[in-house]
Every structure is written in C-alpha cells, then in structure tokens.
Design an enzyme around this catalytic site. Structure first.
Site, PDB file in Angstrom:
ATOM      1  N   TYR A   1      39.749  29.204  56.087  1.00 49.91           N
ATOM      2  CA  TYR A   1      40.344  27.966  56.623  1.00 49.91           C
ATOM      3  C   TYR A   1      40.796  28.104  58.072  1.00 49.91           C
ATOM      4  CZ  TYR A   1      45.075  29.348  54.749  1.00 49.91           C
ATOM      5  OH  TYR A   1      46.248  29.954  54.438  1.00 49.91           O
ATOM      6  N   GLU A   2      41.185  26.963  58.623  1.00 50.31           N
ATOM      7  CA  GLU A   2      41.467  26.856  60.071  1.00 50.31           C
ATOM      8  C   GLU A   2      40.200  27.170  60.879  1.00 50.31           C
ATOM      9  OE1 GLU A   2      44.456  25.848  59.676  1.00 50.31           O
ATOM     10  OE2 GLU A   2      45.340  25.629  61.672  1.00 50.31           O
ATOM     11  N   GLY A   3      39.042  26.859  60.267  1.00 52.21           N
ATOM     12  CA  GLY A   3      37.734  27.183  60.848  1.00 52.21           C
ATOM     13  C   GLY A   3      37.266  28.522  60.316  1.00 52.21           C
TER      14      GLY A   3
ATOM     15  N   SER B   1      47.603  26.980  66.008  1.00 52.31           N
ATOM     16  CA  SER B   1      47.792  27.271  64.574  1.00 52.31           C
ATOM     17  C   SER B   1      46.949  28.461  64.111  1.00 52.31           C
ATOM     18  CB  SER B   1      47.471  26.028  63.731  1.00 52.31           C
ATOM     19  OG  SER B   1      46.131  25.638  63.938  1.00 52.31           O
TER      20      SER B   1
END
Ligand SMILES: Cc1cc2nc3c(=O)[nH]c(=O)nc-3n(C[C@H](O)[C@H](O)[C@H](O)COP(=O)(O)OP(=O)(O)OC[C@H]3O[C@@H](n4cnc5c(N)ncnc54)[C@H](O)[C@@H]3O)c2cc1C
Length: 232
Positions: free
Chosen positions: A204-206, A81
């Site tokens: 986001y997503e880390g 992702s």
C-alpha cells in the site's frame, strides 16, 4: 471506524487523471455506507472497508482544493505519508531482529546456543545491518521534510525510504521466522504476525514496483553529465 473520509472521485470522465477531485465525506451523510470489512492476511488491528455511495450528495464546500486537483493532492500527500509506511516497516524489522536475537541466545542445539552457529550469526548480522541502513535513509527523509527540501528531491527520497524499509521488513521478518524454526511459524510467538504485517508495507501507499518507477522517473530528470567528463 472513521467519522470523516477523504474520497477521490472522477468529476470529469474524459480528462484522465486531471478529471479526479477530492472530497471530504462525513460518514453520517445519507447514502454513505461501509458495505463490507475485508478479511486480511495481516494488520488486523487496522480495519479496511469497501465504501458504498447510494445517491449520496456532497455539499460544494466539501470539495478539497480545486475541482480536478485530486490527483495532484494525492501525490503531494504521498510524499509525506510514504516515510510513515517506511517507519511502520522499520519498526517491524527491528522488532523481529530484537526478538530473533534474544531467542537465538537461549535456544540450544548441538550443545550451544543457535546464535553461536555461524549461519545463524550471519543472518542476525545481516538483519541488523539492513535495519540500520533503512533507519539512516528514513531519518534522512525526516530531516529533508523538516528542512523544506525541494519537491522533486522529496518525491524521490520519500519513495526510496518506503521502498527500502518495506523490502528490508519483508526480508528480515522472514529471516526471524526462520531463526525461530518451528516456533517461528506458530502464533504463540510474534514473528509470524510481523512477517504477515510486513507484506502490506510492500503493497500500500503505492506498490514497490510503483516506487521504483517514481524513483527512476526523478533520476531521469537529473543531470549528471559532469560524471562523463573525460570519458571518451
Ligand atoms: C490493507 C489495505 C489498506 C489500504 N488502504 C488504502 C487507503 O487508505 N487509501 C487508498 O487510497 N488505498 C488504500 N489501499 C489500496 C492500495 O494502495 C492499493 O491496493 C495498492 O496501491 C495497489 O493498487 P492495486 O491494488 O490497484 O494493484 P494493481 O495496480 O492492480 O497492481 C497489481 C500488480 O501489478 C503491479 N503493477 C501495476 N502497474 C504497474 C506498472 N506500471 N509497472 C510495473 N508493475 C505494475 C503492481 O505493483 C502489483 O504488483 C489499501 C489496500 C490494502 C490492501
């Protein structure tokens, strides 16, 4: 908005990240509630909400994978992702570059289009170069996924693509606002939205700090001792 949620929850408080499990949760389940939608800086076309669970029961068959595997599942998903966030970021960066270029060709100051002032031309050249470099890395990851690259390589390159594309997006959209001058800052023109939307891609997503940790961790596992041959 969603009818089905993937919820990661602690099923063993004492087992650290091995105590997390993943569940498929139906939004119609009694006790499930989206208690609030957040007011955000950008990506306003996408809702972000706080989930609330009141004595909610999840059927055993809704466990995703095995109990305690939630963290592993999340990490595996992230490898696939994160390039998606990279693509979102690159789209913003290229869109901002294209818009700034067209604007710079038509806006005139001191007797010429601002694109012909060297400082603006230099910014445009940097923006285009950064976009192209980001695209090269992102497409490489796409190819790696298609070709079934080893998991460790994918973890590293997926993090690198998210990190680089999102940092490029933040830099390039900020430069686009600068090139439009005062118009860059007003909502009539799209680049201020692009700049606000770019910011989330670094978070986001880390966060990008976490991407750097992931990349460095994978590098530290690699062997490059052959490069030291002949160095005394
Ligand atoms: C609009 C939006 C949508 C989201 N959607 C989802 C979603 O769909 N699913 C989901 O699971 N989450 C989602 N999130 C959550 C998002 O992934 C987290 O906010 C993000 O990963 C950062 O975590 P945090 O907020 O806990 O920050 P923190 O972990 O508290 O970090 C705060 C700061 O400290 C830095 N930091 C933390 N640890 C370290 C470290 N070890 N070394 C160096 N720096 C460090 C971070 O980089 C950051 O700058 C969403 C968030 C937003 C804002």
């Amino acid at each position: 908005m969603a009818g089905v949620y993937i919820v990661f929850a602690k099923t063993d408080q004492t087992a650290g990240h091995r105590g997390i499990s993943a569940f498929i949760v139906d939004a119609a389940a009694p006790g499930f509630q989206v208690s609030r939608l957040e007011a955000k800086m950008g990506i306003k076309g996408s809702t972000t909400g706080e989930l609330y669970f009141t004595d909610m029961r999840v059927p055993a068959e809704n466990l995703l994978g095995e109990e305690g595997e939630g963290f592993k599942i999340a990490m595996r998903v992230l490898d696939h992702s994160r390039p998606g966030i990279g693509a979102q970021a690159l789209g913003l960066a290229q869109g901002a570059t294209d818009y700034a270029l067209e604007y710079a060709k038509t806006r005139e100051t001191m007797g010429r289009p601002i694109a012909q002032h060297q400082m603006i031309a230099g910014m445009l050249a940097d923006m285009e170069t950064k976009c192209e470099a980001a695209r090269g890395l992102l497409y490489k990851v796409g190819l790696m996924i298609d070709e079934g690259a080893p998991a460790a390589d994918l973890t590293k390159f997926s993090a690198m693509s998210k990190l680089f594309c999102s940092d490029v997006a933040m830099e390039v959209t900020t430069d686009a606002v600068q090139i439009l001058g005062g118009y860059g800052y007003v909502k009539e023109y799209p680049v201020e939205r692009m700049m606000r939307d770019a910011k989330i891609t670094q978070i986001y997503e880390g966060t990008n700090q976490i991407q750097r940790l992931v990349i460095a961790r994978e590098m530290l596992r690699e062997q490059r001792v052959f490069l030291l041959a002949g160095v005394s």
